[in-house]
Design a protein around this motif. Structure first.
Motif, PDB file in Angstrom:
ATOM      1  N   GLN A  75      -4.400   7.002  -1.596  1.00  0.00           N
ATOM      2  CA  GLN A  75      -3.837   5.662  -1.434  1.00  0.00           C
ATOM      3  C   GLN A  75      -3.818   4.945  -2.778  1.00  0.00           C
ATOM      4  N   PHE A  76      -2.751   4.234  -3.052  1.00  0.00           N
ATOM      5  CA  PHE A  76      -2.579   3.576  -4.353  1.00  0.00           C
ATOM      6  C   PHE A  76      -1.486   2.517  -4.214  1.00  0.00           C
ATOM      7  N   ILE A  77      -1.100   1.867  -5.299  1.00  0.00           N
ATOM      8  CA  ILE A  77      -0.011   0.889  -5.270  1.00  0.00           C
ATOM      9  C   ILE A  77       0.872   1.062  -6.512  1.00  0.00           C
ATOM     10  N   ASP A  78       2.119   0.600  -6.367  1.00  0.00           N
ATOM     11  CA  ASP A  78       3.065   0.467  -7.483  1.00  0.00           C
ATOM     12  C   ASP A  78       3.331   1.758  -8.238  1.00  0.00           C
ATOM     13  N   SER A  79       3.558   2.838  -7.530  1.00  0.00           N
ATOM     14  CA  SER A  79       3.950   4.075  -8.179  1.00  0.00           C
ATOM     15  C   SER A  79       4.821   4.885  -7.222  1.00  0.00           C
ATOM     16  N   LYS A 115       9.394   2.582   2.179  1.00  0.00           N
ATOM     17  CA  LYS A 115       9.593   4.015   1.942  1.00  0.00           C
ATOM     18  C   LYS A 115       8.912   4.805   3.048  1.00  0.00           C
ATOM     19  N   VAL A 116       9.580   5.849   3.498  1.00  0.00           N
ATOM     20  CA  VAL A 116       8.985   6.776   4.457  1.00  0.00           C
ATOM     21  C   VAL A 116       9.262   8.189   3.966  1.00  0.00           C
ATOM     22  N   HIS A 117       8.204   8.913   3.623  1.00  0.00           N
ATOM     23  CA  HIS A 117       8.336  10.271   3.064  1.00  0.00           C
ATOM     24  C   HIS A 117       9.277  10.271   1.843  1.00  0.00           C
ATOM     25  N   GLY A 118       9.117   9.239   1.016  1.00  0.00           N
ATOM     26  CA  GLY A 118       9.886   9.171  -0.228  1.00  0.00           C
ATOM     27  C   GLY A 118      11.282   8.611  -0.095  1.00  0.00           C
ATOM     28  N   ARG A 119      11.741   8.338   1.122  1.00  0.00           N
ATOM     29  CA  ARG A 119      13.093   7.833   1.338  1.00  0.00           C
ATOM     30  C   ARG A 119      13.053   6.375   1.755  1.00  0.00           C
ATOM     31  N   THR A 120      14.152   5.663   1.513  1.00  0.00           N
ATOM     32  CA  THR A 120      14.245   4.261   1.896  1.00  0.00           C
ATOM     33  C   THR A 120      15.600   3.976   2.517  1.00  0.00           C
ATOM     34  N   MET A 121      15.642   2.975   3.391  1.00  0.00           N
ATOM     35  CA  MET A 121      16.900   2.534   3.987  1.00  0.00           C
ATOM     36  C   MET A 121      17.367   1.213   3.378  1.00  0.00           C
ATOM     37  N   TYR A 122      16.587   0.677   2.452  1.00  0.00           N
ATOM     38  CA  TYR A 122      16.926  -0.622   1.887  1.00  0.00           C
ATOM     39  C   TYR A 122      17.982  -0.513   0.795  1.00  0.00           C
ATOM     40  N   ALA A 123      18.761  -1.593   0.650  1.00  0.00           N
ATOM     41  CA  ALA A 123      19.813  -1.647  -0.365  1.00  0.00           C
ATOM     42  C   ALA A 123      19.188  -1.790  -1.755  1.00  0.00           C
ATOM     43  N   ASP A 124      19.971  -1.446  -2.778  1.00  0.00           N
ATOM     44  CA  ASP A 124      19.467  -1.456  -4.153  1.00  0.00           C
ATOM     45  C   ASP A 124      18.988  -2.837  -4.579  1.00  0.00           C
ATOM     46  N   HIS A 125      19.712  -3.890  -4.152  1.00  0.00           N
ATOM     47  CA  HIS A 125      19.321  -5.238  -4.597  1.00  0.00           C
ATOM     48  C   HIS A 125      17.949  -5.619  -4.039  1.00  0.00           C
ATOM     49  N   LYS A 126      17.635  -5.155  -2.824  1.00  0.00           N
ATOM     50  CA  LYS A 126      16.341  -5.489  -2.240  1.00  0.00           C
ATOM     51  C   LYS A 126      15.233  -4.656  -2.880  1.00  0.00           C
ATOM     52  N   LEU A 127      15.527  -3.424  -3.199  1.00  0.00           N
ATOM     53  CA  LEU A 127      14.535  -2.576  -3.869  1.00  0.00           C
ATOM     54  C   LEU A 127      14.182  -3.143  -5.240  1.00  0.00           C
ATOM     55  N   GLN A 128      15.176  -3.717  -5.935  1.00  0.00           N
ATOM     56  CA  GLN A 128      14.895  -4.340  -7.225  1.00  0.00           C
ATOM     57  C   GLN A 128      14.016  -5.570  -7.052  1.00  0.00           C
ATOM     58  N   GLU A 129      14.278  -6.318  -5.990  1.00  0.00           N
ATOM     59  CA  GLU A 129      13.429  -7.481  -5.724  1.00  0.00           C
ATOM     60  C   GLU A 129      11.984  -7.044  -5.477  1.00  0.00           C
ATOM     61  N   PHE A 130      11.809  -5.946  -4.719  1.00  0.00           N
ATOM     62  CA  PHE A 130      10.459  -5.411  -4.486  1.00  0.00           C
ATOM     63  C   PHE A 130       9.760  -5.130  -5.817  1.00  0.00           C
ATOM     64  N   LYS A 131      10.478  -4.503  -6.752  1.00  0.00           N
ATOM     65  CA  LYS A 131       9.881  -4.124  -8.028  1.00  0.00           C
ATOM     66  C   LYS A 131       9.487  -5.349  -8.871  1.00  0.00           C
ATOM     67  N   ASP A 132      10.224  -6.438  -8.699  1.00  0.00           N
ATOM     68  CA  ASP A 132       9.990  -7.636  -9.506  1.00  0.00           C
ATOM     69  C   ASP A 132       8.859  -8.508  -8.987  1.00  0.00           C
ATOM     70  N   LEU A 175       0.846  -1.186   0.000  1.00  0.00           N
ATOM     71  CA  LEU A 175       0.000   0.000   0.000  1.00  0.00           C
ATOM     72  C   LEU A 175       0.885   1.240   0.000  1.00  0.00           C
ATOM     73  N   ASP A 176       0.644   2.136  -0.953  1.00  0.00           N
ATOM     74  CA  ASP A 176       1.340   3.421  -1.019  1.00  0.00           C
ATOM     75  C   ASP A 176       0.401   4.512  -0.531  1.00  0.00           C
ATOM     76  N   TYR A 177       0.979   5.475   0.216  1.00  0.00           N
ATOM     77  CA  TYR A 177       0.191   6.553   0.784  1.00  0.00           C
ATOM     78  C   TYR A 177       0.889   7.878   0.495  1.00  0.00           C
ATOM     79  N   CYS A 178       0.179   8.828  -0.084  1.00  0.00           N
ATOM     80  CA  CYS A 178       0.738  10.138  -0.373  1.00  0.00           C
ATOM     81  C   CYS A 178       0.634  11.023   0.868  1.00  0.00           C
TER      82      CYS A 178
END
Length: 298
Positions: A248-252, A277-294, A239-242
């Motif tokens: 509220q939306f997803i995948d953007s 993501k919190v306020h547009g920022r993330t603490m996760y590494a790039d490899h994990k963020l790519q996994e999220f997208k996939d 769930l994404d929240y502006c």
């Protein structure tokens, strides 16, 4: 008492090269190599067990003096001792079985789990034998690899280069799970992972991904199905929240309503739901963020 994870794809690749060079059977070489590395882990666990047994209870008063761990009512100067540690597991961590199966015969776990199950059966036999011989409660553990899933790719590339289906993504698949990008439904995922899950008695989770508008009655039915199959079941909902307009939306990564990038996103990391993501920022590494997208099925 902890888990130490095995890099199965690297062991298999090493075995394949050795078998080709020495004209030997790949399976025989693989399980010889696996025996070597598994016994290294076993030796580490034995040393850890002996070290813990000699520790005084006062090193962790809440756990060992005040009953934080069941039966933990020692005097601070007392040694914890071996008998107190008997019920505590020392685990062999399971990771990247999907990539291992693909390296073995070019098929993912969705297509074929036979070699992955053979590995788990072999590890289970080792676990049972070692438990009797060492007096330590060994277990197999479905590792929820967070940083490790990226490190495994880096290690493999460094030794063997990039390889399709193994290191062509910046992450490996967690434990016995199907790859996150497989387009399969929850029933298929539960059925495919069922047998592998039940070897991991030291800890494991099975999870399926659902859109936020998914039929709630169907989710209930699928959770009940999972419980009958003996799963510790996780429900994945993104769930994404502006933070600007509240939409509220997803995948953007930008709000479809106002265009803001001030987005907060909740989704499953591995075994737990959290903020990616919190306020547009993330603490996760790039490899994990790519996994999220996939993700499709996870």
């Amino acid at each position: 008492m902890g888990a130490i994870s095995i890099h199965f794809p690297m062991i298999l690749k090493k075995a394949q090269l050795k078998a080709e060079k020495e004209n030997k059977n790949v399976d025989d070489v693989f399980f010889d190599e696996l025996s070597y590395y598994s016994n290294l882990i076993r030796d580490i666990h034995k040393r850890t067990f002996d070290t813990f047994a000699e520790k005084k209870a006062g090193t962790n008063p809440m756990a060992f003096c005040q009953g934080g761990i069941y039966g933990g009512h020692f005097n601070p100067e007392e040694k914890i001792g071996r008998e107190f540690l008997r019920p505590m597991t020392a685990s062999f961590g399971i990771t990247a079985l999907n990539e291992t199966q693909y390296l073995y015969n070019g098929k993912s776990l969705v297509e074929d789990q036979s070699f992955a199950i053979r590995i788990l059966q072999w590890m289970d036999d080792l676990k049972k034998r070692a438990t009797k011989e060492d007096g330590i409660l060994y277990a197999l553990y479905g590792t929820p690899a967070e940083s490790l899933c990226g490190l495994q790719v880096e290690q493999y590339r460094k030794m063997f280069g990039e390889q399709e289906g193994i290191t062509d993504k910046p992450y490996t698949s967690n434990s016995f799970h199907c790859a996150v990008y497989e387009d399969i439904n929850p029933i298929q995922k539960q059925d495919i992972e069922y047998k592998m899950y039940h070897y991991c008695t030291g800890g494991a989770i099975q999870y399926c991904r659902y859109p936020i508008d998914y039929n709630k009655d169907a989710i209930i039915t699928l959770v009940r199905r999972a419980m009958k199959m003996g799963f510790y079941e996780g429900i994945n909902l993104q769930l994404d929240y502006c933070e600007e307009c509240g939409y509220q939306f997803i995948d953007s990564d930008t709000c479809p309503k106002c265009g803001s990038e001030n987005i907060t996103r909740i989704e499953r990391m591995n075994g737990y739901l959290g903020y990616s993501k919190v306020h547009g920022r993330t603490m996760y590494a790039d490899h994990k963020l790519q996994e999220f997208k996939d993700r499709k099925s996870m």
